[in-house]
Write an enzyme that holds these catalytic residues in place. Structure first.
Site, short mmCIF file in Angstrom:
data_model
loop_
_atom_site.label_atom_id
_atom_site.label_comp_id
_atom_site.label_asym_id
_atom_site.label_seq_id
_atom_site.Cartn_x
_atom_site.Cartn_y
_atom_site.Cartn_z
N GLY A 50 0.79 -1.24 0.00
CA GLY A 50 0.00 0.00 0.00
C GLY A 50 0.82 1.28 0.00
N ASP A 109 -5.66 2.33 10.22
CA ASP A 109 -7.08 2.04 10.43
C ASP A 109 -7.26 1.73 11.91
OD1 ASP A 109 -9.68 1.18 10.23
OD2 ASP A 109 -9.33 -0.38 8.77
N ASP A 165 -5.90 -0.84 -1.87
CA ASP A 165 -6.61 -1.77 -2.75
C ASP A 165 -7.86 -2.35 -2.11
OD1 ASP A 165 -5.27 -3.48 -0.81
OD2 ASP A 165 -5.81 -5.14 -2.14
P1 IMP Z 1 -4.84 -1.62 10.64
O1 IMP Z 1 -4.03 -2.72 11.25
O2 IMP Z 1 -6.31 -1.80 10.93
O3 IMP Z 1 -4.39 -0.24 11.01
O4 IMP Z 1 -4.76 -1.78 9.06
C1 IMP Z 1 -3.60 -1.58 8.37
C2 IMP Z 1 -3.66 -2.01 6.94
O5 IMP Z 1 -4.97 -2.38 6.52
C3 IMP Z 1 -3.27 -0.87 6.02
O6 IMP Z 1 -1.88 -0.77 5.89
C4 IMP Z 1 -3.98 -1.23 4.73
O7 IMP Z 1 -3.19 -2.13 4.00
C5 IMP Z 1 -5.23 -1.93 5.20
N1 IMP Z 1 -6.39 -1.01 5.25
C6 IMP Z 1 -6.95 -0.43 6.33
N2 IMP Z 1 -7.97 0.37 5.99
C7 IMP Z 1 -8.06 0.30 4.64
C8 IMP Z 1 -8.94 0.92 3.67
O8 IMP Z 1 -9.84 1.72 3.98
N3 IMP Z 1 -8.69 0.59 2.37
C9 IMP Z 1 -7.71 -0.27 1.97
N4 IMP Z 1 -6.89 -0.86 2.85
C10 IMP Z 1 -7.06 -0.59 4.17
#
Ligand code: IMP
Length: 185
Positions: A50, A109, A165
């Protein structure tokens, strides 16, 4: 890529951030980073896949020497919710002991992935570990993470484009847009 055509094609919902806004924001972020790391060696660590676009534009906005290295970690399956289970798919090439590391992320996120990554990198004895993220969803965060450089705070909906993505598609959009709920629900 023409957004209108893509929208018609692939069920994007709303244009959230334009390419110009992204590039302007990264230029400002680069200025801050230049001043914060003046006279210091700096290693940018990008999180695949990403962060590819953010890394490319942020690194080129920096008017100084930087090194780039990459990690591939996985916390998502094919769905849209973070599992909190992190696997290293590709580790860094560089030894980061004693170095200033700046993690370059596309989006925070829940923060589960990043808090795992920070702890993992800290255990390797770097001089410092900081975080630069283009996007953050404050309403979705479950971990208390200090993010040193943030581009945009966005609502808690699933977004694609500029590296992000859904099922490996939409990464090559130049903007960030929300994905229509019926595409991922
Ligand atoms: P986290 O562990 O929930 O913070 O998520 C981290 C990873 O989830 C990011 O680096 C993205 O690859 C993916 N991700 C989180 N939210 C989104 C979104 O809205 N669209 C696409 N990928 C996401």
């Amino acid at each position: 890529m023409d957004l209108q055509r893509v929208e018609a094609d692939v069920d994007l919902d709303q244009l959230l951030i334009t390419e110009d806004e992204i590039l302007g924001c990264l230029r400002n972020m680069a200025k801050e980073i230049e001043s914060d790391y003046e006279g210091k060696d700096l290693l940018l660590v990008g999180v695949l896949k990403g962060a590819v676009m953010v890394m490319a534009d942020l690194a080129r906005a920096l008017d100084r020497h930087v090194e780039m290295d990459w990690m591939a970690i996985s916390s998502y399956g094919s769905g849209t919710k973070s599992s909190g289970v992190v696997r290293i798919m590709k580790d860094l090439d560089a030894d980061i002991a004693g170095r200033h590391v700046l993690i370059v992320e596309d989006i925070i996120d829940t923060g589960l992935t990043l808090s795992w990554l920070v702890a993992n990198l800290q255990s390797r004895g770097p001089e410092s570990v900081r975080i630069a993220a283009l996007l953050r969803k404050p309403d979705a965060m479950q971990m208390d993470i200090d993010v040193d450089y943030v581009g945009f705070d966005i609502p808690d909906s699933f977004v694609v484009g500029y590296g992000l993505d859904h099922g490996e598609r939409y990464r090559n959009l130049r903007c960030v847009a929300t994905l229509a709920a019926d595409v991922y629900e």
